[in-house]
Structure formats: C-alpha cells, structure tokens
Design a protein around this motif. Structure first.
Motif, PDB file in Angstrom:
ATOM      1  N   ARG A   1       1.000  -1.346   0.275  1.00 42.50           N
ATOM      2  CA  ARG A   1      -0.468  -0.123   0.074  1.00 42.50           C
ATOM      3  C   ARG A   1       0.699   1.623  -0.200  1.00 42.50           C
ATOM      4  NH1 ARG A   1      -3.433  -2.921   4.014  1.00 42.50           N
ATOM      5  NH2 ARG A   1      -2.638  -2.084   5.360  1.00 42.50           N
ATOM      6  N   ALA A   2       2.082   1.329   1.022  1.00 42.67           N
ATOM      7  CA  ALA A   2       3.043   2.679   0.851  1.00 42.67           C
ATOM      8  C   ALA A   2       3.555   2.504  -0.404  1.00 42.67           C
ATOM      9  CB  ALA A   2       3.583   1.992   2.052  1.00 42.67           C
ATOM     10  N   ALA A   3       4.140   1.707  -0.715  1.00 44.01           N
ATOM     11  CA  ALA A   3       4.388   1.593  -2.375  1.00 44.01           C
ATOM     12  C   ALA A   3       3.532   2.292  -3.627  1.00 44.01           C
ATOM     13  CB  ALA A   3       4.951   0.377  -3.353  1.00 44.01           C
ATOM     14  N   MET A   4       2.526   1.953  -3.459  1.00 50.47           N
ATOM     15  CA  MET A   4       0.876   2.511  -4.207  1.00 50.47           C
ATOM     16  C   MET A   4       1.152   3.756  -4.231  1.00 50.47           C
ATOM     17  SD  MET A   4      -1.308  -1.014  -4.296  1.00 50.47           S
ATOM     18  CE  MET A   4      -2.571   0.260  -5.387  1.00 50.47           C
ATOM     19  N   GLU A   5       1.185   3.880  -3.117  1.00 45.68           N
ATOM     20  CA  GLU A   5       0.986   5.786  -2.468  1.00 45.68           C
ATOM     21  C   GLU A   5       1.802   5.950  -2.813  1.00 45.68           C
ATOM     22  OE1 GLU A   5      -1.770   8.798  -1.289  1.00 45.68           O
ATOM     23  OE2 GLU A   5      -2.149   7.030  -1.327  1.00 45.68           O
ATOM     24  N   ASN A   6       2.679   6.014  -2.651  1.00 47.25           N
ATOM     25  CA  ASN A   6       3.714   6.572  -3.386  1.00 47.25           C
ATOM     26  C   ASN A   6       4.360   7.136  -4.857  1.00 47.25           C
ATOM     27  OD1 ASN A   6       5.300   6.436  -0.639  1.00 47.25           O
ATOM     28  ND2 ASN A   6       6.621   5.207  -1.019  1.00 47.25           N
ATOM     29  N   THR A   7       3.717   5.462  -5.817  1.00 49.29           N
ATOM     30  CA  THR A   7       4.050   5.803  -6.974  1.00 49.29           C
ATOM     31  C   THR A   7       3.084   6.740  -7.341  1.00 49.29           C
ATOM     32  OG1 THR A   7       4.470   2.943  -6.989  1.00 49.29           O
ATOM     33  CG2 THR A   7       3.070   5.053  -9.116  1.00 49.29           C
ATOM     34  N   ARG A   8       1.278   6.920  -7.069  1.00 49.09           N
ATOM     35  CA  ARG A   8       0.635   7.926  -6.784  1.00 49.09           C
ATOM     36  C   ARG A   8       1.187   8.853  -6.520  1.00 49.09           C
ATOM     37  NH1 ARG A   8      -3.136  10.215  -4.710  1.00 49.09           N
ATOM     38  NH2 ARG A   8      -2.538  10.439  -2.686  1.00 49.09           N
ATOM     39  N   LEU A   9       1.644   9.395  -5.772  1.00 47.76           N
ATOM     40  CA  LEU A   9       2.046  11.169  -5.360  1.00 47.76           C
ATOM     41  C   LEU A   9       3.095  11.241  -6.167  1.00 47.76           C
ATOM     42  CD1 LEU A   9       3.006  10.897  -1.410  1.00 47.76           C
ATOM     43  CD2 LEU A   9       0.930  11.484  -3.275  1.00 47.76           C
ATOM     44  N   THR A  10       4.149  10.026  -6.572  1.00 49.20           N
ATOM     45  CA  THR A  10       4.860  10.846  -7.570  1.00 49.20           C
ATOM     46  C   THR A  10       4.921  10.730  -8.623  1.00 49.20           C
ATOM     47  OG1 THR A  10       6.496   9.035  -6.678  1.00 49.20           O
ATOM     48  CG2 THR A  10       7.315   9.792  -8.840  1.00 49.20           C
ATOM     49  N   ARG A  11       3.551  10.837  -9.669  1.00 48.85           N
ATOM     50  CA  ARG A  11       2.631  10.496 -10.746  1.00 48.85           C
ATOM     51  C   ARG A  11       1.813  11.659 -11.000  1.00 48.85           C
ATOM     52  NH1 ARG A  11       0.325   4.151 -11.973  1.00 48.85           N
ATOM     53  NH2 ARG A  11       2.731   3.742 -13.181  1.00 48.85           N
ATOM     54  N   ALA A  12       1.565  12.139  -9.343  1.00 53.09           N
ATOM     55  CA  ALA A  12       0.299  13.607  -9.589  1.00 53.09           C
ATOM     56  C   ALA A  12       1.561  14.445  -9.327  1.00 53.09           C
ATOM     57  CB  ALA A  12      -0.265  13.134  -7.962  1.00 53.09           C
ATOM     58  N   ALA A  13       2.883  14.286  -8.984  1.00 56.27           N
ATOM     59  CA  ALA A  13       3.568  15.930  -7.944  1.00 56.27           C
ATOM     60  C   ALA A  13       4.649  15.073 -10.186  1.00 56.27           C
ATOM     61  CB  ALA A  13       5.051  15.108  -7.404  1.00 56.27           C
ATOM     62  N   GLY A  14       4.616  14.691 -11.003  1.00 51.92           N
ATOM     63  CA  GLY A  14       5.274  14.554 -12.510  1.00 51.92           C
ATOM     64  C   GLY A  14       4.217  15.747 -12.862  1.00 51.92           C
ATOM     65  N   ALA A  15       3.360  15.070 -13.027  1.00 54.97           N
ATOM     66  CA  ALA A  15       1.576  15.710 -13.924  1.00 54.97           C
ATOM     67  C   ALA A  15       2.279  17.280 -13.491  1.00 54.97           C
ATOM     68  CB  ALA A  15       0.623  14.854 -13.733  1.00 54.97           C
ATOM     69  N   ALA A  16       1.800  17.442 -12.159  1.00 59.73           N
ATOM     70  CA  ALA A  16       2.157  19.095 -11.743  1.00 59.73           C
ATOM     71  C   ALA A  16       3.409  19.830 -12.005  1.00 59.73           C
ATOM     72  CB  ALA A  16       1.689  19.054 -10.558  1.00 59.73           C
ATOM     73  N   SER A  17       4.794  19.251 -12.415  1.00 59.88           N
ATOM     74  CA  SER A  17       5.418  19.954 -12.700  1.00 59.88           C
ATOM     75  C   SER A  17       5.138  20.134 -14.134  1.00 59.88           C
ATOM     76  CB  SER A  17       6.760  18.938 -12.270  1.00 59.88           C
ATOM     77  OG  SER A  17       6.714  17.946 -12.902  1.00 59.88           O
ATOM     78  N   THR A  18       4.671  19.166 -15.308  1.00 60.94           N
ATOM     79  CA  THR A  18       5.022  19.552 -16.328  1.00 60.94           C
ATOM     80  C   THR A  18       3.606  20.547 -16.799  1.00 60.94           C
ATOM     81  OG1 THR A  18       5.148  16.903 -16.544  1.00 60.94           O
ATOM     82  CG2 THR A  18       3.613  17.954 -18.464  1.00 60.94           C
ATOM     83  N   ASP A  19       2.449  20.640 -15.932  1.00 60.91           N
ATOM     84  CA  ASP A  19       1.654  21.273 -16.205  1.00 60.91           C
ATOM     85  C   ASP A  19       2.500  22.847 -16.368  1.00 60.91           C
ATOM     86  OD1 ASP A  19       0.309  19.573 -16.426  1.00 60.91           O
ATOM     87  OD2 ASP A  19      -1.713  19.796 -14.312  1.00 60.91           O
ATOM     88  N   GLN A  20       2.844  22.806 -14.963  1.00 62.46           N
ATOM     89  CA  GLN A  20       3.518  24.211 -14.576  1.00 62.46           C
ATOM     90  C   GLN A  20       4.926  24.534 -15.946  1.00 62.46           C
ATOM     91  OE1 GLN A  20       5.457  23.676 -10.951  1.00 62.46           O
ATOM     92  NE2 GLN A  20       3.551  24.192  -9.768  1.00 62.46           N
ATOM     93  N   LEU A  21       5.153  23.665 -16.083  1.00 67.92           N
ATOM     94  CA  LEU A  21       6.541  24.137 -16.872  1.00 67.92           C
ATOM     95  C   LEU A  21       5.821  24.292 -19.015  1.00 67.92           C
ATOM     96  CD1 LEU A  21       9.462  21.458 -16.655  1.00 67.92           C
ATOM     97  CD2 LEU A  21       9.102  23.340 -16.161  1.00 67.92           C
ATOM     98  N   ALA A  22       4.934  23.827 -19.393  1.00 69.70           N
ATOM     99  CA  ALA A  22       4.305  23.870 -20.603  1.00 69.70           C
ATOM    100  C   ALA A  22       3.733  25.469 -20.297  1.00 69.70           C
ATOM    101  CB  ALA A  22       2.718  23.289 -20.623  1.00 69.70           C
TER     102      ALA A  22
END
Length: 323
Positions: free
Chosen positions: A273-294
């Motif tokens: 569960r912790a690994a799945m949550e970390n993966t979800r947070l990492t993807r969310a952070a990556g999507a947020a940074s992509t939106d900021q850079l676009a």
C-alpha cells in the motif's frame, strides 16, 4: 493460512478501504458477498466482493483475496508472490545462521526397510507404519509440535513450514530452517521418528530464492486440495450425545512460521500500500510539474486552423518543452 471459502461478513473501519466518503473512524463497511456476474473492468479479480457502507449507503467492489486458484487465479497468484516475499525475508537478515531445507513424510502403510541416505535397500526393517491415514493426517500438527520442541533442545532455530499433499493423500511437510548450529540428517531423522513422522527424512542445504518459490507454490496449491486429504474428526450425535469418529474436509494450515522468521502478511500488504501511494504521489507531482513547465497557448498564437501549421510543424525548441 486457510483459503477464503465464504465471504467474510465482518465490519471494517471506513478508512482502511478506499471509496467510502464517511469520516475516518466510522465503522460501516460490510461485505455482502460475491458480486453477481463475475469480474469488473479495472479490477484484476474474477470473483470480486460486493461491499456496502451502512452509513453513507455507498457500494464498493473489492478483490476477493482468495488463496485458491479454483476460486480466483489472479488473487491466488498475488497470494503466492506475497508468500515468496515472506519466505525470502528471513534470508535477507543478518546473523541468520545455518540454512537447511527439511522434508518430512508420513509413515508408510506397508512393511518397509529403514530409509538410510546413500544405502540401497535401507538399513533393516523399520517400525514406522501408519494404520489409518485419516487419523495420522488429523494428528500431523501434533507431530510437528513434538518435533519442534525436541529440536529446540538441540539448537536455536527459526522456521517456515509448508504442506504438500502426496498422491496417497498423506501430508508431506517442507521446512525452511535457519539454525544456530548445523543440523545433521541422522539426528533429525531420530527426532522425526520419535515425533511420529516416517523414516524418510531429507535434509539439504538451503537455497533461499529457489526454496522460497518452491514453498510458496506448494502452500498455494495445498489450499485447493483439502477435499483430497483423508481427515478424521469427532462426530457428536446431537440426539444421544454419543461421540464417534467420522470424516470431514481436511482442516490443516497450509503454512506456518516461527514468530521471529521475518515479515508477516500484514507487513507485506502495508508495504504494498505504501509503494502504491508513493507511486501515485510521484505521478501526481510529475503531472503538476509538467503543467507548470508547459507554456500558455497564447504564447504561440491561437490554435491553428485548417491549412495552418500542424503540431508536427512546431519548432524544435517548443517540442522539447512539451515533451
């Protein structure tokens, strides 16, 4: 660990499972039963469970977590991989000692010679013999407890034990052992005979990864073989109170381990569960940074109309930002 034979009808805290909108601490989730119609898109389970919250009336679908492949192959495969992680967890620790892979068998049903490693024909007549296989299977857990107690007087050890069902229906035990002192085959055979096992005892050096996969395979397979194992039980006549011996589906545990072996089922599932949550947070952070850079669309003019530049005609500098 026994297989999931019937839906568990107990209540769990709402915060333990996703999808319920109740506040944390509100206990309202109840497993109703297996979902009619089988699988659900997006859930890798062929026998999902229907869950209802008695507080917010929300309906959820959970994986069944069945251990038996006859019930659900995907959940059974996940259970097998979970067991591999548990078995391997002890091998990853320091000061683990001497590793051995021990195999214990039921006594023979006919007269036979004493099994001696490396000696064809054995070592003379052997007294280990089983009269009623159903009675022996039902008492195999007691025989294992006697062996554990006797072996603990020889050395300190930790174990992981699994059950394999032989063709004749006898329970066959495979044990991964980490001991403070090396085990000797003749010594273990003597203890096994005194505990009630057969004379055929195999003791080989432990190969952690190979034997972990081997043990997990048979532990999962044994969950589907209870109907094939002769098993004796006490049957009570409710009218007269008389107790007689009868038969019933086998009730053995497919695996067990010592308290200090390593990870538990709860530990592995919490880590997942912790690994799945970390993966979800990492993807969310990556999507947020992509939106900021676009860059905003206005920086490049309005969207191209028919006949104007297509995305393939965008300059390379702009493409690198979008990628």
């Amino acid at each position: 660990m026994s297989a999931l034979a019937e839906p568990r009808r107990h209540v769990q805290p709402a915060e333990e499972k996703p999808g319920c909108v109740c506040p944390p601490g509100v206990r309202g989730l109840r497993v109703v039963g297996y979902l009619p119609g089988g699988g659900v898109a997006g859930l890798d389970c062929t026998s999902p469970l229907l869950v209802v919250c008695r507080v917010c009336d929300r309906r959820l679908v959970w994986a069944c977590r069945a251990h038996r492949a006859s019930r659900c192959v995907p959940c059974s495969d996940r259970y097998r991989r979970l067991l591999v992680r548990i078995v391997e967890s002890r091998s990853a620790t320091a000061h683990r000692g001497h590793g051995s892979f021990l195999t214990l068998t039921a006594p023979g049903e006919r007269e036979h010679a004493r099994w001696v490693p490396g000696r064809p024909g054995g070592g003379g007549p052997c007294g280990c013999r089983v009269g009623d296989l159903a009675e022996w299977n039902a008492a195999a857990g007691q025989a294992w407890n006697r062996l554990r107690l006797s072996l603990s007087r020889v050395c300190r050890f930790e174990y992981f034990r699994v059950v394999e069902v032989q063709k004749r229906g006898a329970l066959h035990l495979h044990v991964l052992v980490w001991s403070s002192d090396p085990l000797r085959r003749d010594q273990v055979q003597r203890i096994a005979l005194a505990a009630g096992f057969g004379c055929q005892v195999d003791l080989t050096p432990l190969s952690p990864q190979q034997h972990a996969r081997y043990a997990a395979k048979y532990a999962t397979k044994a969950t589907d073989q209870r109907e094939d194992v002769p098993w004796a039980v006490d049957v009570v006549n409710t009218r007269t109170g008389e107790i007689t011996r009868g038969s019933a589906p086998a009730r053995y545990r497919t695996w067990s381990s010592s308290r200090q072996w390593g990870l538990t089922v709860r530990d592995v599932r919490a880590a997942n569960r912790a690994a799945m949550e970390n993966t979800r947070l990492t993807r969310a952070a990556g999507a947020a940074s992509t939106d900021q850079l676009a860059p905003p669309a206005a920086a490049f003019g309005s969207a191209p109309s028919a006949g104007e530049a297509s995305p393939g005609d965008v300059p390379a500098a702009v493409e690198s930002v979008w990628g």
